[in-house]
Design a protein around this motif. Structure first.
Motif, mmCIF file in Angstrom:
data_model
loop_
_atom_site.group_PDB
_atom_site.id
_atom_site.type_symbol
_atom_site.label_atom_id
_atom_site.label_comp_id
_atom_site.label_asym_id
_atom_site.label_seq_id
_atom_site.Cartn_x
_atom_site.Cartn_y
_atom_site.Cartn_z
ATOM 1 N N ARG A 24 0.830 -1.205 0.000
ATOM 2 C CA ARG A 24 0.000 0.000 0.000
ATOM 3 C C ARG A 24 0.868 1.260 0.000
ATOM 4 N NH1 ARG A 24 -4.929 -2.167 3.839
ATOM 5 N NH2 ARG A 24 -6.094 -3.065 2.109
ATOM 6 N N SER A 26 2.029 5.116 0.904
ATOM 7 C CA SER A 26 2.071 5.986 2.084
ATOM 8 C C SER A 26 2.965 7.176 1.771
ATOM 9 C CB SER A 26 2.605 5.225 3.306
ATOM 10 O OG SER A 26 3.920 4.754 3.069
ATOM 11 N N ARG A 61 -13.705 0.197 5.829
ATOM 12 C CA ARG A 61 -12.440 0.589 6.443
ATOM 13 C C ARG A 61 -12.460 2.096 6.702
ATOM 14 N NH1 ARG A 61 -9.491 -1.704 3.099
ATOM 15 N NH2 ARG A 61 -8.770 -3.455 4.335
ATOM 16 N N ARG A 63 -11.771 5.913 6.964
ATOM 17 C CA ARG A 63 -11.112 6.902 6.111
ATOM 18 C C ARG A 63 -11.191 8.246 6.812
ATOM 19 N NH1 ARG A 63 -9.786 7.607 0.504
ATOM 20 N NH2 ARG A 63 -9.732 9.823 -0.025
ATOM 21 N N SER A 260 -4.838 -1.353 -3.042
ATOM 22 C CA SER A 260 -5.836 -0.331 -2.747
ATOM 23 C C SER A 260 -6.416 -0.543 -1.360
ATOM 24 C CB SER A 260 -6.959 -0.398 -3.791
ATOM 25 O OG SER A 260 -8.082 0.341 -3.375
ATOM 26 N N GLU A 261 -6.655 0.569 -0.651
ATOM 27 C CA GLU A 261 -7.300 0.472 0.658
ATOM 28 C C GLU A 261 -8.812 0.612 0.564
ATOM 29 O OE1 GLU A 261 -6.531 4.853 0.085
ATOM 30 O OE2 GLU A 261 -5.316 3.035 -0.144
#
Length: 547
Positions: A24, A26, A61, A63, A260-261
Motif C-alpha cells: 500500500r 504511504s 475501512r 477513512r 488499494s485500501e
C-alpha cells in the motif's frame, strides 16, 4: 508445450511493470510537514484549527477527513489539529485511551513517546486540553483570526459543492434538519470564543490541494495503472449471461491485489437501459447480447483516488449507431486532452467538444470539456474557472447519449497537467475501437501462458530491473494484449534446477499468438529491445495453451 526460444522482450519488460509485492502507498512525515509549512505561509497570522473524523464508516475501512489527513497523515478518531502560523508550529490533540480501548482499537499517536519529533509536530496532547489551549492563545489586542473550515467538508466521492447540495436536500426533511457536525462546531466556537474572528480555512487548503506534489503524482500514477487493470479485467470477463456485479467483482479483486485500501466511489456498472442512469450502482442486472456496458470505477490508493469510465458492447461488436456515437465521444475526449496544456481553460475544451460532436452529426448533444479535479476526493477541490497549471489532475469524460436507443457513451480518463503534453494516468485500459473489442470476453477465449526466466548480465547493477520498470511504464503499458502479468524475484540457490541462477520468474498470460506477435512488432517494443538486447538474457521454460 515446452520451448527454449526467447519470449519477445516486450512481454518480459511488461512483467516487470507490476510490483512483485503490492504494498500500500504511504507518505513520509516530511510530506505533511511541508504541506503545513505552505499553509502557514498562506494563513500569515492567527491560529488554525481543524478536526478529524469522529465516527467510523459503517461496514467499511476507516477513512480520515480529507483536509485533516492532508495536513497530518493521522488516521485516529476524534483528533484535532492546531497550527500557529508565525512559527509554523503544530499540535495534535488526541483522546486519552484506557487499556480496553487500546486492546480493542489499537493505540493512537498519543502513545508514541517520540512521535511529535519524528512526525514534525510541536507536541501530541490530550484532547481534554484543547479548549484551555485555545483560551490561552487568545490575543490581547482585539479580535484574533481563528482559521477554521467554514465551507463544507469534501468526502472521498463528494466535492464540497456536492456535500452542500446533500445537506440542503436534507434540510427539506423536517426530522433531518439538524446542523451538520461542522456547522455545530462553527456555532459553538463563536459562542465560546467571541475574541476569535473566524475565517474560512478551506480556500487556503484548496489552493494547496489542487496542485499535486511530486510524491502525490507518483502515487496517482500507480493508482492509474491499478485502476486501469481493474477495468481491463472487467472488460475481459464480459459475456452474455453474467451479472453486472460480477464485472464489479473482477475490478475490485484487481484493486485489492494491487494494494488499494478501498474504492474511490461505488462502482457504476450499467447495462441495457441502466446505461442512461449516470450514477446507477445497483449492479444487479444480467448482461444480454446487444447491450452496451458503461463501467465507471476507480480505486483509492494512499488516500488518492482515480476516475475511469469505459463503454463497450457485451457481444464484442457495436452496431452502426453505437459505433458512430462511440467514435464521436472518443474523438472528442482525445481532442480535449490534447488541448489541456498550461494556460488553456475548460471553456476552450468545451468548444472543442462541440465541434467534434457537430462533425459526427451529434450537434444536439450537450458538449462537455475538461471536467472535475481528482485527488483525495474523486470530485476534488479547486477552482473550475482557473486556467490549467502543471500539477493539476483532471477527469475528462464527454458524454453522448441517446436514451431511446439505450446508448450512453462515456470514455473517461484521469489526466495530469504537465509543463508539456498532458499525461493520461489511466492509459492502461484500452479505448481505441479495435483494441477495446479485442479485449471484450477475452478471458473466455483460448489464452497462452508463458513462464519466463530473466537474468541480468554480469556487471549490471541491481537497479537495472527498476530502470526497466520505468521504461515499461513509459513505453509498453499502453500496448494491448496481455491479460495478466506477474513477476517475482527468485533466489540464486533455489532448489528447482530450472530457476537456478535466474533473478526473476515471470508469468505472462496472452490472448494467443496474435497478441504475442503484436507485441513483437510494436514500435515501442522494438525501441526497448534495442536498449536491453546487450544487458539481459531470458528464456521461456514453459508455455501452456488453456481456456
Amino acid at each position: 508445450m515446452r520451448s527454449t526460444s526467447p519470449l519477445p522482450l516486450a512481454a518480459v519488460l511488461l512483467a516487470c511493470a507490476l510490483p512483485a509485492a503490492a504494498q500500500r502507498a504511504s507518505f513520509p512525515p516530511e510530506e505533511y510537514t511541508e504541506r503545513r509549512a505552505r499553509l502557514c505561509a498562506a494563513m500569515g497570522e492567527g491560529l488554525g484549527l481543524l478536526f478529524g473524523a469522529t465516527m467510523p464508516q459503517p461496514g467499511a475501512r476507516f477513512r480520515q477527513d480529507n483536509d485533516f489527513f492532508y495536513l497530518t497523515g493521522n488516521e485516529d478518531l476524534n483528533a484535532a489539529l492546531v497550527i500557529e502560523p508565525r512559527r509554523c508550529e503544530a499540535w495534535l490533540f488526541l483522546p486519552a485511551q484506557n487499556e480496553r480501548q487500546v486492546r480493542v482499537d489499537g493505540a493512537n499517536w498519543l502513545a508514541e513517546k517520540d512521535g511529535p519529533k519524528a512526525r514534525g509536530f510541536a507536541g501530541f496532547l490530550p484532547l481534554t486540553g484543547l479548549e484551555e489551549f485555545l483560551a490561552r492563545r487568545r490575543g490581547a489586542g482585539g479580535p484574533q483570526p481563528l482559521w477554521v473550515r467554514l465551507s463544507e467538508r469534501d468526502e472521498v466521492d463528494e466535492s464540497r459543492g456536492d456535500k452542500a447540495l446533500m445537506l440542503a436536500r436534507r434540510q427539506t426533511f423536517g426530522f433531518g434538519a439538524a446542523l451538520s457536525e461542522d456547522q455545530w462546531r462553527v456555532k459553538t466556537l463563536r459562542e465560546r470564543y467571541p475574541f476569535y474572528e473566524l475565517r474560512d480555512l478551506a480556500p487556503k487548503l484548496d489552493a494547496l490541494r489542487v496542485i499535486k506534489t511530486p510524491r502525490e503524482i507518483e502515487v496517482l500514477r500507480r493508482n492509474g495503472r491499478l485502476s486501469a487493470e481493474g477495468i481491463r479485467r472487467a472488460i475481459a470477463a464480459t459475456r452474455p449471461g453474467r451479472f453486472e456485479y460480477e464485472l464489479e467483482a473482477e475490478a475490485r479483486h484487481a484493486f485489492a491485489l494491487g494494494g488499494s485500501e478501498g474504492d474511490a466511489y461505488p462502482a457504476i456498472v450499467g447495462s441495457g437501459a441502466n446505461v442512461n442512469t449516470w450514477h446507477y450502482n445497483r449492479n444487479d442486472r444480467k448482461l444480454e447480447g446487444g447491450d452496451l456496458v458503461v463501467m465507471d470505477y476507480g480505486a483509492s490508493l494512499g488516500g488518492l483516488t482515480m476516475d475511469i469510465t469505459r463503454t463497450w458492447p457485451v457481444s464484442g461488436h457495436f452496431d452502426e449507431l453505437q459505433e458512430r456515437a462511440y467514435r464521436a465521444g472518443l474523438e472528442a475526449q482525445k481532442a480535449i486532452i490534447a488541448a489541456m496544456k498550461p494556460g488553456a481553460t475548460r471553456a476552450q475544451t468545451t468548444e472543442i467538444c462541440k465541434r467534434v460532436f457537430e462533425k459526427w452529426g451529434f450537434g444536439d448533444q450537450r458538449p462537455m470539456g475538461a471536467g472535475h479535479y481528482v485527488g483525495l476526493a474523486v470530485h476534488d477541490v479547486g477552482p473550475l474557472d482557473a486556467p490549467f497549471a502543471p500539477g493539476m489532475v483532471i477527469a475528462v469524460e464527454p458524454i453522448l447519449e441517446i436514451p431511446d436507443k439505450r446508448i450512453h457513451v462515456r470514455v473517461e480518463d484521469t489526466v495530469l497537467i504537465t509543463e508539456g503534453e498532458p499525461e493520461i494516468l489511466s492509459a492502461g485500459v484500452p479505448k481505441e475501437v479495435d483494441e477495446l473489442l479485442a479485449l471484450v470476453g477475452a478471458d473466455a477465449k483460448p489464452v497462452l501462458d508463458h513462464v519466463v526466466l530473466f537474468r541480468l548480465n554480469p556487471g549490471e547493477p541491481a537497479t537495472a530491473v527498476d530502470e526497466m520498470v520505468e521504461d515499461v511504464l513509459r513505453e509498453l503499458v499502453p500496448i494491448p494484449g496481455a491479460l495478466s502479468v506477474s513477476a517475482g524475484k527468485k533466489a540464486r540457490d533455489d532448489r528447482e534446477a530450472h530457476v537456478k541462477d535466474y533473478d526473476v520468474m515471470l508469468t505472462v498470460r496472452l490472448t494467443g499468438l496474435d497478441a504475442l506477435a503484436a507485441y513483437a512488432t510494436h514500435p515501442n517494443h522494438v525501441r526497448l529491445v534495442e536498449k536491453w538486447r546487450s544487458r539481459a538474457t531470458w528464456r521461456v521454460i514453459d508455455a501452456e495453451a488453456r481456456r
